[in-house]
Scaffold this motif. Structure first.
Motif, PDB file in Angstrom:
ATOM      1  N   LEU A 152       0.963  -1.252   0.262  1.00 29.88           N
ATOM      2  CA  LEU A 152      -0.026  -0.243  -0.104  1.00 29.88           C
ATOM      3  C   LEU A 152       0.691   1.138  -0.187  1.00 29.88           C
ATOM      4  N   SER A 153       0.832   2.260  -1.237  1.00 36.12           N
ATOM      5  CA  SER A 153       1.876   3.065  -1.122  1.00 36.12           C
ATOM      6  C   SER A 153       1.028   4.483  -1.365  1.00 36.12           C
ATOM      7  N   ASN A 154       1.303   5.411  -0.302  1.00 31.18           N
ATOM      8  CA  ASN A 154       1.009   6.685  -0.188  1.00 31.18           C
ATOM      9  C   ASN A 154       2.088   7.626  -0.706  1.00 31.18           C
ATOM     10  N   THR A 155       1.902   8.170  -1.788  1.00 34.68           N
ATOM     11  CA  THR A 155       2.967   9.118  -2.385  1.00 34.68           C
ATOM     12  C   THR A 155       2.648  10.743  -2.107  1.00 34.68           C
ATOM     13  N   THR A 193      -6.101   6.387   4.758  1.00 31.40           N
ATOM     14  CA  THR A 193      -7.009   5.002   5.319  1.00 31.40           C
ATOM     15  C   THR A 193      -7.306   4.312   3.904  1.00 31.40           C
ATOM     16  N   ILE A 194      -7.042   3.246   3.913  1.00 32.15           N
ATOM     17  CA  ILE A 194      -7.265   2.412   2.616  1.00 32.15           C
ATOM     18  C   ILE A 194      -8.012   1.171   3.136  1.00 32.15           C
ATOM     19  N   LYS A 232      -9.258  -2.350   6.949  1.00 28.20           N
ATOM     20  CA  LYS A 232      -8.684  -0.940   6.798  1.00 28.20           C
ATOM     21  C   LYS A 232      -7.410  -0.797   7.312  1.00 28.20           C
ATOM     22  N   TYR A 233      -6.731  -0.001   6.556  1.00 27.60           N
ATOM     23  CA  TYR A 233      -5.202   0.368   7.071  1.00 27.60           C
ATOM     24  C   TYR A 233      -4.818   1.599   7.043  1.00 27.60           C
ATOM     25  N   PHE A 234      -4.421   2.176   7.898  1.00 21.06           N
ATOM     26  CA  PHE A 234      -3.708   3.604   7.961  1.00 21.06           C
ATOM     27  C   PHE A 234      -2.362   3.509   7.374  1.00 21.06           C
ATOM     28  N   VAL A 235      -2.124   4.350   6.224  1.00 16.65           N
ATOM     29  CA  VAL A 235      -1.035   4.676   5.587  1.00 16.65           C
ATOM     30  C   VAL A 235      -0.326   6.208   5.724  1.00 16.65           C
ATOM     31  N   PRO A 236       0.472   6.402   6.533  1.00 16.63           N
ATOM     32  CA  PRO A 236       1.163   7.550   6.795  1.00 16.63           C
ATOM     33  C   PRO A 236       1.543   8.140   5.343  1.00 16.63           C
ATOM     34  N   VAL A 271       5.197   3.515   2.418  1.00 14.99           N
ATOM     35  CA  VAL A 271       4.542   2.220   2.197  1.00 14.99           C
ATOM     36  C   VAL A 271       4.361   1.159   3.111  1.00 14.99           C
ATOM     37  N   SER A 272       3.399   0.837   3.191  1.00 13.13           N
ATOM     38  CA  SER A 272       3.089  -0.577   3.965  1.00 13.13           C
ATOM     39  C   SER A 272       3.070  -2.072   3.494  1.00 13.13           C
ATOM     40  N   ILE A 273       3.680  -3.065   4.006  1.00 14.31           N
ATOM     41  CA  ILE A 273       3.550  -4.186   3.264  1.00 14.31           C
ATOM     42  C   ILE A 273       2.600  -4.921   4.260  1.00 14.31           C
TER      43      ILE A 273
END
Length: 361
Positions: free
Chosen positions: A294-297, A304-305, A312-316, A320-322
């Motif tokens: 999950l990539s937040n550029t 939050t994806i 649901k996953y919080f991505v700062p 990138v979250s794996i």
């Protein structure tokens, strides 16, 4: 804007073995029919003593590297024309053998122009003074000397059985160095002819492992072009059959007076790495165990994806979250635990004070 990219991928085996056969496809370097992800670090042999080499190599191995890369420094080996020195800290053959003894690979970057924040880019001074010479272009005087030195280095490695095709540790070799940065504006058609000659000359040496060129977007086939930059995650090779590689992951640069420190934090380096793998795997469709990236550029805004059934996953921001199994976060680049030291300029509290000057002979 955040970017959601899924991939179904299988982690390549990182078990080390010296390969008799090194090849590649669009997905990876292949050693003995096994696709490999190679993590390499730089140790330049003349920048340390012989006694330091075993400890430096062991530290690299403890840091879970697979390979050591180094330039070959022409000016140190041929201080005078055709008078060579490979003694002491210049004994790169011994250095490579120690790397092999530690169970690691070698990426040999011959150049022989190397840049490397090294005096005259590694060129010996006598080369500059040869009549009729023009450096790094389609000039026969220069090409003769470059070919002589490159051939000598290759032959020394062959005599010591150091190429992977001989059971040795060298899996990749580089010819020239970041020439694409200067070719078009400085050399034009002569530069293009020169880089084609470099490729043909290198291939004629029959080393049994692939050749690479860094920062060379028009690298002649079958040379693999690679990336040197602060960010190589969006880099694409000029040949669909070449793997996506970068030979220099810049974490710093020269400091200009008054400017900010040009470096990347550990979190930023981690983001680059994961985005590099994310985009590489997504574009080549590798079959791995089930993982999601999950990539937040967005550099400022968190996201939050919603993966619906997988949660649901919080991505700062800028991370990138794996997700293992696409349903359990096992890593996020913004959560790297590292010390960061920043130096800032502060206004002089005595700004209006009179300065006192004195001259001395």
């Amino acid at each position: 804007m955040f970017k959601l990219q899924w991939l179904v991928a299988t982690l390549a085996c990182l078990t080390f073995c010296i390969g008799d056969n090194v090849s590649y496809d669009s997905n990876a370097i292949i050693i003995n029919r096994e696709r490999r992800i190679i993590f390499s670090g730089s140790i330049h042999y003349p920048r340390s003593t012989e006694a330091m080499w075993p400890d430096l190599i062991q530290k690299a191995k403890d840091g879970r590297l697979d390979a050591i890369e180094t330039y070959i420094f022409w000016d140190r080996h041929e201080l005078q024309r055709q008078k060579y020195d490979f003694s002491g800290c210049l004994d790169f053959i011994k250095f490579f053998q120690l790397i092999q003894d530690a169970g690691l690979y070698v990426v040999m970057r011959i150049g022989p122009y190397v840049c490397a924040e090294w005096n005259y880019g590694g060129f010996p001074v006598w080369l500059h003074n040869m009549p009729g010479i023009q450096l790094r272009t389609n000039n026969q005087v220069y090409k003769n000397e470059m070919q002589t030195f490159t051939t000598k280095i290759v032959n020394m490695c062959k005599q010591a059985n150091l190429f992977a095709s001989q059971g040795g540790p060298i899996i990749l070799a580089q010819i020239e160095n970041e020439y694409g940065n200067v070719m078009t504006p400085a050399y034009g058609d002569a530069g293009k002819a020169y880089i084609n000659w470099c490729a043909q000359m290198a291939e004629s040496l029959n080393i049994g492992v692939p050749w690479i060129m860094c920062q060379e977007s028009d690298a002649p086939q079958p040379i693999i072009n690679t990336c040197n930059r602060f960010y190589c995650d969006n880099f694409t090779p000029n040949n669909r059959k070449s793997p996506k590689m970068f030979t220099e992951n810049w974490v710093g640069w020269f400091k200009k007076w008054g400017d900010k420190d040009p470096y990347k934090t550990a979190e930023d380096v981690a983001f680059l790495w994961q985005d590099f793998f994310n985009l590489a795997a997504s574009s080549t469709i590798i079959t791995w165990e089930r993982f999601c990236f999950l990539s937040n550029t967005d550099e400022k805004n968190d996201a939050t994806i919603d993966l619906q059934g997988d949660g649901k996953y919080f991505v700062p921001a800028w991370s990138v979250s794996i997700l293992d199994g696409c349903n359990k976060e096992v890593y996020n680049t913004a959560k790297v635990n590292s010390q960061t030291s920043l130096f800032v300029k502060k206004k002089n509290e005595k700004e209006n004070a009179q300065l006192s000057w004195a001259w001395a002979p």
